[in-house]
Motif scaffolding. Structure first.
Motif, mmCIF file in Angstrom:
data_model
loop_
_atom_site.group_PDB
_atom_site.id
_atom_site.type_symbol
_atom_site.label_atom_id
_atom_site.label_comp_id
_atom_site.label_asym_id
_atom_site.label_seq_id
_atom_site.Cartn_x
_atom_site.Cartn_y
_atom_site.Cartn_z
ATOM 1 N N LYS A 1 35.535 26.425 41.461
ATOM 2 C CA LYS A 1 34.661 27.564 41.219
ATOM 3 C C LYS A 1 35.423 28.878 41.356
ATOM 4 N N MET A 2 34.906 29.910 40.697
ATOM 5 C CA MET A 2 35.422 31.261 40.908
ATOM 6 C C MET A 2 34.789 31.784 42.185
ATOM 7 N N CYS A 3 35.611 32.212 43.129
ATOM 8 C CA CYS A 3 35.114 32.692 44.412
ATOM 9 C C CYS A 3 34.720 34.162 44.292
ATOM 10 N N VAL A 4 33.434 34.478 44.503
ATOM 11 C CA VAL A 4 32.914 35.831 44.364
ATOM 12 C C VAL A 4 32.905 36.497 45.737
ATOM 13 N N LEU A 5 33.551 37.645 45.841
ATOM 14 C CA LEU A 5 33.700 38.344 47.117
ATOM 15 C C LEU A 5 33.313 39.803 46.969
ATOM 16 N N ASP A 6 32.567 40.328 47.946
ATOM 17 C CA ASP A 6 32.388 41.782 48.024
ATOM 18 C C ASP A 6 33.074 42.227 49.307
ATOM 19 N N VAL A 7 34.150 42.976 49.143
ATOM 20 C CA VAL A 7 35.055 43.232 50.257
ATOM 21 C C VAL A 7 35.355 44.715 50.407
ATOM 22 N N ASN A 8 35.951 45.032 51.556
ATOM 23 C CA ASN A 8 36.476 46.367 51.808
ATOM 24 C C ASN A 8 37.829 46.466 51.112
ATOM 25 N N PRO A 9 37.990 47.336 50.121
ATOM 26 C CA PRO A 9 39.240 47.363 49.343
ATOM 27 C C PRO A 9 40.472 47.683 50.165
ATOM 28 N N GLN A 10 40.310 48.502 51.214
ATOM 29 C CA GLN A 10 41.481 48.905 51.989
ATOM 30 C C GLN A 10 42.158 47.700 52.631
ATOM 31 N N GLN A 11 41.363 46.714 53.060
ATOM 32 C CA GLN A 11 41.945 45.542 53.683
ATOM 33 C C GLN A 11 42.277 44.438 52.702
ATOM 34 N N ALA A 12 41.395 44.214 51.723
ATOM 35 C CA ALA A 12 41.404 42.937 51.019
ATOM 36 C C ALA A 12 42.092 42.907 49.665
ATOM 37 N N VAL A 13 41.929 43.938 48.871
ATOM 38 C CA VAL A 13 42.335 43.839 47.470
ATOM 39 C C VAL A 13 43.814 43.530 47.319
ATOM 40 N N LYS A 14 44.639 44.237 48.059
ATOM 41 C CA LYS A 14 46.083 44.049 47.889
ATOM 42 C C LYS A 14 46.555 42.695 48.411
ATOM 43 N N VAL A 15 45.844 42.152 49.412
ATOM 44 C CA VAL A 15 46.190 40.820 49.909
ATOM 45 C C VAL A 15 45.841 39.757 48.865
ATOM 46 N N LEU A 16 44.704 39.948 48.188
ATOM 47 C CA LEU A 16 44.246 38.957 47.207
ATOM 48 C C LEU A 16 44.922 39.115 45.850
ATOM 49 N N ARG A 17 45.495 40.274 45.585
ATOM 50 C CA ARG A 17 46.025 40.531 44.239
ATOM 51 C C ARG A 17 47.411 39.890 44.090
ATOM 52 N N THR A 18 47.403 38.539 44.117
ATOM 53 C CA THR A 18 48.620 37.749 44.036
ATOM 54 C C THR A 18 48.408 36.582 43.084
ATOM 55 N N ALA A 19 49.493 35.872 42.795
ATOM 56 C CA ALA A 19 49.409 34.702 41.918
ATOM 57 C C ALA A 19 48.569 33.590 42.535
ATOM 58 N N GLU A 20 48.406 33.604 43.845
ATOM 59 C CA GLU A 20 47.613 32.563 44.499
ATOM 60 C C GLU A 20 46.130 32.724 44.205
ATOM 61 N N PHE A 21 45.650 33.982 44.127
ATOM 62 C CA PHE A 21 44.212 34.215 43.979
ATOM 63 C C PHE A 21 43.823 34.810 42.626
ATOM 64 N N VAL A 22 44.804 35.282 41.836
ATOM 65 C CA VAL A 22 44.590 35.913 40.515
ATOM 66 C C VAL A 22 43.178 36.508 40.355
ATOM 67 N N PRO A 23 42.878 37.592 41.044
ATOM 68 C CA PRO A 23 41.514 38.135 41.037
ATOM 69 C C PRO A 23 41.182 38.956 39.795
ATOM 70 N N TYR A 24 39.904 39.027 39.502
ATOM 71 C CA TYR A 24 39.352 39.970 38.531
ATOM 72 C C TYR A 24 38.579 40.984 39.370
ATOM 73 N N VAL A 25 39.025 42.247 39.351
ATOM 74 C CA VAL A 25 38.492 43.262 40.261
ATOM 75 C C VAL A 25 37.502 44.160 39.522
ATOM 76 N N VAL A 26 36.274 44.214 40.032
ATOM 77 C CA VAL A 26 35.202 44.968 39.379
ATOM 78 C C VAL A 26 34.678 46.037 40.336
ATOM 79 N N PHE A 27 34.628 47.253 39.852
ATOM 80 C CA PHE A 27 34.096 48.369 40.626
ATOM 81 C C PHE A 27 32.647 48.616 40.233
#
Length: 407
Positions: free
Chosen positions: A296-322
Protein backbone atom coordinates in the motif's frame (compact mmCIF):
# COMPACT_ATOMS: atom_id res chain seq x y z
CA UNK A 1 35.02 37.34 -41.95
CA UNK A 2 31.78 35.83 -40.60
CA UNK A 3 28.32 36.95 -41.73
CA UNK A 4 25.25 36.85 -39.47
CA UNK A 5 21.63 37.81 -40.25
CA UNK A 6 19.53 39.22 -37.43
CA UNK A 7 16.67 41.55 -36.54
CA UNK A 8 17.18 44.82 -34.66
CA UNK A 9 16.97 44.20 -30.90
CA UNK A 10 17.57 40.46 -31.28
CA UNK A 11 20.20 39.04 -28.94
CA UNK A 12 22.79 36.87 -30.67
CA UNK A 13 23.29 34.62 -27.64
CA UNK A 14 26.93 35.50 -27.00
CA UNK A 15 28.88 37.30 -24.26
CA UNK A 16 32.35 38.82 -24.29
CA UNK A 17 35.33 39.36 -22.02
CA UNK A 18 38.44 41.55 -22.29
CA UNK A 19 41.64 39.59 -22.81
CA UNK A 20 44.93 41.27 -23.63
CA UNK A 21 43.11 44.50 -24.48
CA UNK A 22 40.87 42.73 -27.05
CA UNK A 23 37.27 41.53 -26.93
CA UNK A 24 37.02 37.74 -26.85
CA UNK A 25 33.92 35.53 -26.99
CA UNK A 26 33.44 34.37 -23.38
CA UNK A 27 30.48 32.05 -23.97
CA UNK A 28 28.02 31.08 -26.68
CA UNK A 29 24.51 30.36 -25.43
CA UNK A 30 23.04 27.02 -26.44
CA UNK A 31 20.23 27.43 -28.99
CA UNK A 32 21.02 31.09 -29.75
CA UNK A 33 21.64 32.62 -33.18
CA UNK A 34 25.43 32.19 -33.02
CA UNK A 35 25.17 28.63 -31.69
CA UNK A 36 22.77 27.60 -34.45
CA UNK A 37 25.02 29.06 -37.14
CA UNK A 38 28.12 27.32 -35.72
CA UNK A 39 30.71 29.68 -37.29
CA UNK A 40 31.93 31.37 -34.10
CA UNK A 41 33.55 29.70 -31.10
CA UNK A 42 34.49 30.53 -27.53
CA UNK A 43 37.88 32.27 -27.54
CA UNK A 44 37.45 33.93 -30.95
CA UNK A 45 38.65 37.56 -30.95
CA UNK A 46 36.19 40.13 -32.37
CA UNK A 47 38.04 42.88 -34.28
CA UNK A 48 35.32 44.68 -36.29
CA UNK A 49 31.52 44.82 -36.74
CA UNK A 50 30.42 45.99 -40.22
CA UNK A 51 33.82 47.58 -40.75
CA UNK A 52 33.87 49.42 -37.41
CA UNK A 53 36.53 48.64 -34.83
CA UNK A 54 34.97 47.36 -31.60
CA UNK A 55 37.39 48.75 -29.03
CA UNK A 56 37.66 47.04 -25.63
CA UNK A 57 34.26 47.66 -23.97
CA UNK A 58 32.06 44.49 -23.84
CA UNK A 59 28.90 46.49 -23.11
CA UNK A 60 29.50 48.80 -26.08
CA UNK A 61 29.94 45.76 -28.35
CA UNK A 62 26.70 44.22 -27.06
CA UNK A 63 24.83 47.44 -27.80
CA UNK A 64 26.39 47.65 -31.27
CA UNK A 65 25.29 44.10 -32.08
CA UNK A 66 21.83 44.55 -30.56
CA UNK A 67 21.09 47.66 -32.64
CA UNK A 68 22.39 46.13 -35.90
CA UNK A 69 19.92 44.52 -38.31
CA UNK A 70 20.01 42.64 -41.57
CA UNK A 71 23.43 41.34 -42.53
CA UNK A 72 26.08 41.77 -39.81
CA UNK A 73 29.69 41.11 -40.84
CA UNK A 74 32.18 40.30 -38.09
CA UNK A 75 35.95 40.37 -38.51
CA UNK A 76 37.40 37.78 -36.15
CA UNK A 77 40.62 36.07 -35.14
CA UNK A 78 39.66 32.37 -34.72
CA UNK A 79 40.68 30.51 -31.56
CA UNK A 80 40.41 26.95 -32.95
CA UNK A 81 39.39 25.67 -29.51
CA UNK A 82 38.04 22.12 -29.33
CA UNK A 83 34.28 22.01 -28.73
CA UNK A 84 32.89 19.80 -25.95
CA UNK A 85 29.81 17.58 -26.42
CA UNK A 86 26.52 18.63 -24.79
CA UNK A 87 25.96 17.18 -21.31
CA UNK A 88 22.59 15.77 -20.32
CA UNK A 89 22.19 17.27 -16.85
CA UNK A 90 18.75 18.23 -15.54
CA UNK A 91 17.99 20.12 -12.33
CA UNK A 92 14.98 21.28 -10.35
CA UNK A 93 15.28 24.87 -9.16
CA UNK A 94 14.78 25.52 -5.46
CA UNK A 95 14.72 29.31 -5.82
CA UNK A 96 13.44 31.92 -8.27
CA UNK A 97 15.78 34.03 -10.38
CA UNK A 98 15.38 37.23 -12.40
CA UNK A 99 18.53 38.30 -14.29
CA UNK A 100 17.25 41.88 -14.61
CA UNK A 101 17.73 42.25 -10.84
CA UNK A 102 21.18 40.63 -10.74
CA UNK A 103 24.06 43.10 -10.55
CA UNK A 104 26.67 40.35 -11.02
CA UNK A 105 25.51 38.84 -14.31
CA UNK A 106 27.90 39.73 -17.17
CA UNK A 107 25.02 40.40 -19.60
CA UNK A 108 21.45 40.85 -18.36
CA UNK A 109 19.98 40.24 -21.83
CA UNK A 110 21.65 36.82 -21.91
CA UNK A 111 20.18 35.76 -18.55
CA UNK A 112 17.50 33.11 -18.14
CA UNK A 113 14.68 33.83 -15.68
CA UNK A 114 13.07 30.92 -13.84
CA UNK A 115 10.76 30.16 -10.92
CA UNK A 116 11.22 27.81 -7.98
CA UNK A 117 10.12 24.36 -9.12
CA UNK A 118 11.08 24.86 -12.77
CA UNK A 119 13.08 22.13 -14.51
CA UNK A 120 16.25 23.16 -16.37
CA UNK A 121 18.67 21.39 -18.66
CA UNK A 122 22.22 22.50 -17.88
CA UNK A 123 24.06 22.66 -21.21
CA UNK A 124 27.37 24.19 -20.17
CA UNK A 125 29.16 24.32 -16.81
CA UNK A 126 32.63 25.42 -17.91
CA UNK A 127 32.34 28.85 -16.26
CA UNK A 128 32.59 28.36 -12.47
CA UNK A 129 30.17 31.26 -11.84
CA UNK A 130 27.74 31.24 -14.78
CA UNK A 131 26.15 28.13 -16.25
CA UNK A 132 24.18 27.95 -19.45
CA UNK A 133 20.73 26.37 -19.20
CA UNK A 134 17.37 26.16 -20.92
CA UNK A 135 13.92 25.38 -19.56
CA UNK A 136 12.87 21.77 -20.15
CA UNK A 137 9.44 23.03 -21.27
CA UNK A 138 11.12 24.92 -24.13
CA UNK A 139 12.94 28.10 -25.08
CA UNK A 140 16.47 29.29 -25.76
CA UNK A 141 19.39 28.84 -23.38
CA UNK A 142 20.56 31.63 -21.11
CA UNK A 143 22.92 32.34 -18.26
CA UNK A 144 22.08 31.30 -14.70
CA UNK A 145 24.18 31.60 -11.54
CA UNK A 146 26.18 28.44 -10.85
CA UNK A 147 25.74 26.37 -7.71
CA UNK A 148 29.00 27.80 -6.36
CA UNK A 149 28.05 31.43 -7.00
CA UNK A 150 24.59 31.07 -5.49
CA UNK A 151 25.97 29.24 -2.46
CA UNK A 152 28.30 32.20 -1.82
CA UNK A 153 25.42 34.65 -2.10
CA UNK A 154 23.07 32.67 0.11
CA UNK A 155 25.75 32.23 2.75
CA UNK A 156 25.41 35.96 3.49
CA UNK A 157 21.58 35.92 3.73
CA UNK A 158 19.99 35.21 7.11
CA UNK A 159 17.43 32.40 6.99
CA UNK A 160 13.90 32.78 8.36
CA UNK A 161 13.26 31.72 11.92
CA UNK A 162 11.42 28.58 12.93
CA UNK A 163 7.77 28.24 12.07
CA UNK A 164 5.25 28.69 14.82
CA UNK A 165 2.25 26.41 14.50
CA UNK A 166 0.40 27.29 17.69
CA UNK A 167 -3.34 27.92 17.35
CA UNK A 168 -3.50 29.95 20.56
CA UNK A 169 -6.09 29.47 23.28
CA UNK A 170 -5.67 27.44 26.46
CA UNK A 171 -4.99 24.08 24.82
CA UNK A 172 -1.82 22.50 26.16
CA UNK A 173 1.08 22.65 23.77
CA UNK A 174 2.60 19.57 22.18
CA UNK A 175 6.35 19.94 21.81
CA UNK A 176 7.90 18.28 18.75
CA UNK A 177 11.59 17.42 18.69
CA UNK A 178 14.02 17.20 15.81
CA UNK A 179 16.06 14.03 15.47
CA UNK A 180 19.86 14.26 15.45
CA UNK A 181 19.95 13.03 11.87
CA UNK A 182 17.61 15.76 10.72
CA UNK A 183 19.37 18.53 12.64
CA UNK A 184 22.61 17.58 10.89
CA UNK A 185 20.78 17.72 7.54
CA UNK A 186 19.50 21.24 8.27
CA UNK A 187 22.95 22.61 9.06
CA UNK A 188 24.34 21.69 5.66
CA UNK A 189 21.34 22.41 3.42
CA UNK A 190 21.42 25.23 0.89
CA UNK A 191 18.41 25.29 -1.39
CA UNK A 192 19.69 25.95 -4.90
CA UNK A 193 19.59 23.25 -7.61
CA UNK A 194 18.73 19.57 -7.27
CA UNK A 195 19.79 17.16 -10.01
CA UNK A 196 16.82 15.15 -11.29
CA UNK A 197 16.14 12.35 -13.75
CA UNK A 198 13.09 11.57 -15.87
CA UNK A 199 11.56 8.20 -15.04
CA UNK A 200 8.73 6.22 -16.62
CA UNK A 201 5.49 5.92 -14.59
CA UNK A 202 5.97 4.10 -11.30
CA UNK A 203 4.25 3.73 -7.92
CA UNK A 204 5.33 6.06 -5.13
CA UNK A 205 5.67 4.37 -1.77
CA UNK A 206 4.49 7.21 0.49
CA UNK A 207 2.14 10.18 0.25
CA UNK A 208 3.03 13.11 2.51
CA UNK A 209 0.32 15.68 3.25
CA UNK A 210 1.57 19.02 4.57
CA UNK A 211 -0.57 21.92 5.73
CA UNK A 212 -1.31 24.31 8.56
CA UNK A 213 -3.32 23.04 11.52
CA UNK A 214 -7.01 23.62 10.77
CA UNK A 215 -6.71 23.68 6.99
CA UNK A 216 -8.42 20.29 6.50
CA UNK A 217 -5.35 18.12 6.05
CA UNK A 218 -6.61 15.37 8.37
CA UNK A 219 -10.04 15.33 6.69
CA UNK A 220 -8.43 14.89 3.29
CA UNK A 221 -6.23 12.10 4.61
CA UNK A 222 -9.16 10.18 6.13
CA UNK A 223 -11.22 10.62 2.97
CA UNK A 224 -8.42 9.16 0.86
CA UNK A 225 -7.86 6.21 3.23
CA UNK A 226 -11.53 5.19 3.17
CA UNK A 227 -11.81 5.65 -0.60
CA UNK A 228 -9.59 2.63 -1.36
CA UNK A 229 -8.45 0.52 1.60
CA UNK A 230 -6.52 -1.86 -0.66
CA UNK A 231 -4.43 0.92 -2.16
CA UNK A 232 -3.87 3.28 0.78
CA UNK A 233 -2.80 2.68 4.37
CA UNK A 234 -1.35 4.61 7.27
CA UNK A 235 0.62 4.11 10.45
CA UNK A 236 -0.56 3.62 14.03
CA UNK A 237 1.17 6.07 16.39
CA UNK A 238 3.15 4.91 19.42
CA UNK A 239 2.64 6.33 22.90
CA UNK A 240 4.04 5.90 26.41
CA UNK A 241 0.75 6.75 28.14
CA UNK A 242 -1.23 4.16 30.05
CA UNK A 243 -3.96 2.29 28.23
CA UNK A 244 -7.48 3.48 29.07
CA UNK A 245 -10.34 1.14 29.88
CA UNK A 246 -11.79 -0.33 26.68
CA UNK A 247 -8.67 0.41 24.60
CA UNK A 248 -6.57 -2.32 23.05
CA UNK A 249 -3.11 -2.29 21.55
CA UNK A 250 -3.11 -1.27 17.89
CA UNK A 251 -6.62 0.21 17.90
CA UNK A 252 -5.69 3.90 18.01
CA UNK A 253 -2.22 3.61 19.53
CA UNK A 254 0.55 1.11 20.10
CA UNK A 255 1.41 1.27 23.82
CA UNK A 256 5.02 0.99 24.96
CA UNK A 257 6.89 1.93 28.11
CA UNK A 258 8.48 5.35 28.38
CA UNK A 259 12.05 3.94 28.80
CA UNK A 260 11.59 1.83 25.64
CA UNK A 261 10.26 4.80 23.68
CA UNK A 262 13.03 7.09 24.91
CA UNK A 263 15.62 4.52 23.88
CA UNK A 264 14.14 4.25 20.37
CA UNK A 265 13.98 8.04 20.07
CA UNK A 266 17.64 8.26 21.01
CA UNK A 267 18.42 5.63 18.35
CA UNK A 268 16.58 7.76 15.71
CA UNK A 269 13.91 5.09 15.13
CA UNK A 270 11.12 7.70 15.13
CA UNK A 271 10.22 9.89 12.20
CA UNK A 272 8.74 12.50 14.53
CA UNK A 273 7.89 12.50 18.21
CA UNK A 274 6.69 14.81 20.96
CA UNK A 275 5.34 15.07 24.46
CA UNK A 276 1.79 15.96 25.54
CA UNK A 277 0.58 16.09 29.15
CA UNK A 278 3.63 14.15 30.28
CA UNK A 279 3.31 11.34 27.72
CA UNK A 280 5.39 10.66 24.63
CA UNK A 281 3.78 10.21 21.20
CA UNK A 282 5.44 9.46 17.87
CA UNK A 283 5.52 7.81 14.45
CA UNK A 284 8.00 4.97 14.17
CA UNK A 285 9.90 4.62 10.90
CA UNK A 286 9.46 0.83 10.94
CA UNK A 287 5.66 1.28 10.95
CA UNK A 288 5.93 3.19 7.63
CA UNK A 289 8.05 0.40 6.21
CA UNK A 290 5.42 -2.16 7.25
CA UNK A 291 2.66 -0.34 5.34
CA UNK A 292 4.87 -0.07 2.25
CA UNK A 293 5.85 -3.75 2.46
CA UNK A 294 2.15 -4.67 2.50
CA UNK A 295 1.86 -3.17 -1.01
CA UNK A 296 0.00 0.00 0.00
CA UNK A 297 0.93 3.65 -0.36
CA UNK A 298 1.52 4.94 3.16
CA UNK A 299 -0.41 8.20 3.72
CA UNK A 300 1.15 10.53 6.29
CA UNK A 301 0.32 14.00 7.58
CA UNK A 302 3.52 15.18 9.19
CA UNK A 303 5.47 18.15 10.47
CA UNK A 304 7.67 19.09 7.48
CA UNK A 305 10.55 20.36 9.59
CA UNK A 306 11.15 16.90 11.02
CA UNK A 307 9.84 14.46 8.47
CA UNK A 308 10.01 15.47 4.84
CA UNK A 309 13.76 15.43 4.39
CA UNK A 310 14.09 12.11 6.23
CA UNK A 311 11.46 10.50 3.99
CA UNK A 312 12.63 12.09 0.75
CA UNK A 313 14.91 9.17 -0.13
CA UNK A 314 14.99 6.18 -2.47
CA UNK A 315 13.68 4.04 0.39
CA UNK A 316 10.37 5.92 0.71
CA UNK A 317 10.07 7.75 -2.69
CA UNK A 318 7.36 10.13 -1.41
CA UNK A 319 4.82 12.21 -3.30
CA UNK A 320 4.61 15.46 -1.32
CA UNK A 321 1.33 17.40 -1.37
CA UNK A 322 0.77 20.81 0.20
CA UNK A 323 -2.74 21.59 1.44
CA UNK A 324 -2.94 25.37 1.39
CA UNK A 325 -5.46 27.57 3.18
CA UNK A 326 -7.93 29.58 1.08
CA UNK A 327 -8.36 33.30 1.67
CA UNK A 328 -9.55 34.48 5.08
CA UNK A 329 -13.21 35.01 4.12
CA UNK A 330 -13.54 31.61 2.42
CA UNK A 331 -11.96 29.91 5.44
CA UNK A 332 -14.37 31.71 7.77
CA UNK A 333 -17.40 30.74 5.67
CA UNK A 334 -16.27 27.10 5.52
CA UNK A 335 -15.85 26.99 9.31
CA UNK A 336 -19.31 28.47 9.89
CA UNK A 337 -20.86 25.98 7.46
CA UNK A 338 -19.12 23.07 9.22
CA UNK A 339 -20.41 24.26 12.62
CA UNK A 340 -24.00 24.58 11.37
CA UNK A 341 -23.79 21.13 9.75
CA UNK A 342 -22.55 19.58 12.99
CA UNK A 343 -19.22 18.54 11.46
CA UNK A 344 -17.28 20.49 14.10
CA UNK A 345 -18.21 21.93 17.47
CA UNK A 346 -15.75 24.80 17.45
CA UNK A 347 -16.31 28.10 15.70
CA UNK A 348 -12.92 29.67 15.14
CA UNK A 349 -12.29 33.30 16.03
CA UNK A 350 -11.02 35.77 13.44
CA UNK A 351 -7.62 35.66 15.15
CA UNK A 352 -7.44 31.86 14.86
CA UNK A 353 -8.52 31.94 11.21
CA UNK A 354 -5.91 34.58 10.44
CA UNK A 355 -3.21 32.46 12.08
CA UNK A 356 -4.18 29.51 9.85
CA UNK A 357 -3.78 31.67 6.73
CA UNK A 358 -0.45 33.09 7.92
CA UNK A 359 0.89 29.68 8.93
CA UNK A 360 -0.09 28.30 5.52
CA UNK A 361 1.86 31.08 3.82
CA UNK A 362 4.92 30.40 6.00
CA UNK A 363 4.84 26.69 5.20
CA UNK A 364 4.61 27.45 1.48
CA UNK A 365 7.57 29.80 1.66
CA UNK A 366 9.76 27.53 3.79
CA UNK A 367 9.07 24.14 2.21
CA UNK A 368 7.58 24.86 -1.21
CA UNK A 369 10.66 23.45 -2.98
CA UNK A 370 9.70 19.97 -1.72
CA UNK A 371 6.10 20.02 -2.98
CA UNK A 372 5.10 17.83 -5.93
CA UNK A 373 1.55 19.22 -5.81
CA UNK A 374 -0.08 22.25 -4.16
CA UNK A 375 -3.82 22.40 -3.47
CA UNK A 376 -5.88 25.27 -2.08
CA UNK A 377 -8.50 23.62 0.11
CA UNK A 378 -11.43 25.97 -0.43
CA UNK A 379 -13.70 22.95 -1.00
CA UNK A 380 -12.94 19.47 0.38
CA UNK A 381 -14.62 17.54 -2.44
CA UNK A 382 -12.82 19.55 -5.10
CA UNK A 383 -9.45 19.15 -3.36
CA UNK A 384 -10.03 15.41 -2.98
CA UNK A 385 -10.80 15.09 -6.69
CA UNK A 386 -7.67 17.06 -7.64
CA UNK A 387 -5.58 14.81 -5.41
CA UNK A 388 -7.06 11.65 -6.95
CA UNK A 389 -6.36 12.91 -10.47
CA UNK A 390 -2.74 13.70 -9.55
CA UNK A 391 -2.21 10.26 -8.00
CA UNK A 392 -3.62 8.56 -11.10
CA UNK A 393 -1.17 10.48 -13.28
CA UNK A 394 1.69 8.86 -11.38
CA UNK A 395 0.58 5.57 -12.93
CA UNK A 396 0.47 6.86 -16.50
CA UNK A 397 2.90 9.79 -16.96
CA UNK A 398 6.72 10.10 -16.68
CA UNK A 399 8.03 11.61 -13.45
CA UNK A 400 10.99 13.83 -12.61
CA UNK A 401 12.62 12.57 -9.41
CA UNK A 402 15.88 13.30 -7.54
CA UNK A 403 18.73 11.57 -9.32
CA UNK A 404 19.74 9.99 -5.99
CA UNK A 405 16.58 7.86 -6.21
CA UNK A 406 17.79 6.37 -9.48
CA UNK A 407 21.56 5.88 -9.16
Amino acid sequence: MVGVRKNAGEHLGVTFRVEGGELVIARILHGGVIDQQGLLHVGDVIREVNGREVGSDPQALQEMLRDASGSVVLKILPSYQEQHPLRQVFVKCHFSYDPSNDSLIPCKEAGLAFQAGDLLQIVNQEDPNWWQACLVKGGSAGLIPSQLLEEKRKAFVKRDGALCGSMGGKKKKRIMYVTTKNAEFDRHELLIYEEVAKMPPFRRKTLILIGAQGVGRRSLKNKLLTSDTLRYGTTTPYTSRKRKEGEWDGQSYIFVSRPEMEQDIKAARYLEHGEYEGNLYGTKISSIQEVVTSGKMCVLDVNPQQAVKVLRTAEFVPYVVFIGAPDFQTLKTNNQTAVHAGLTAKQLSDGELLRIVEESERLQQAYGHYFDLSLVNSDLEKSFHELQVALEKLRTEPQWVPVSWVY
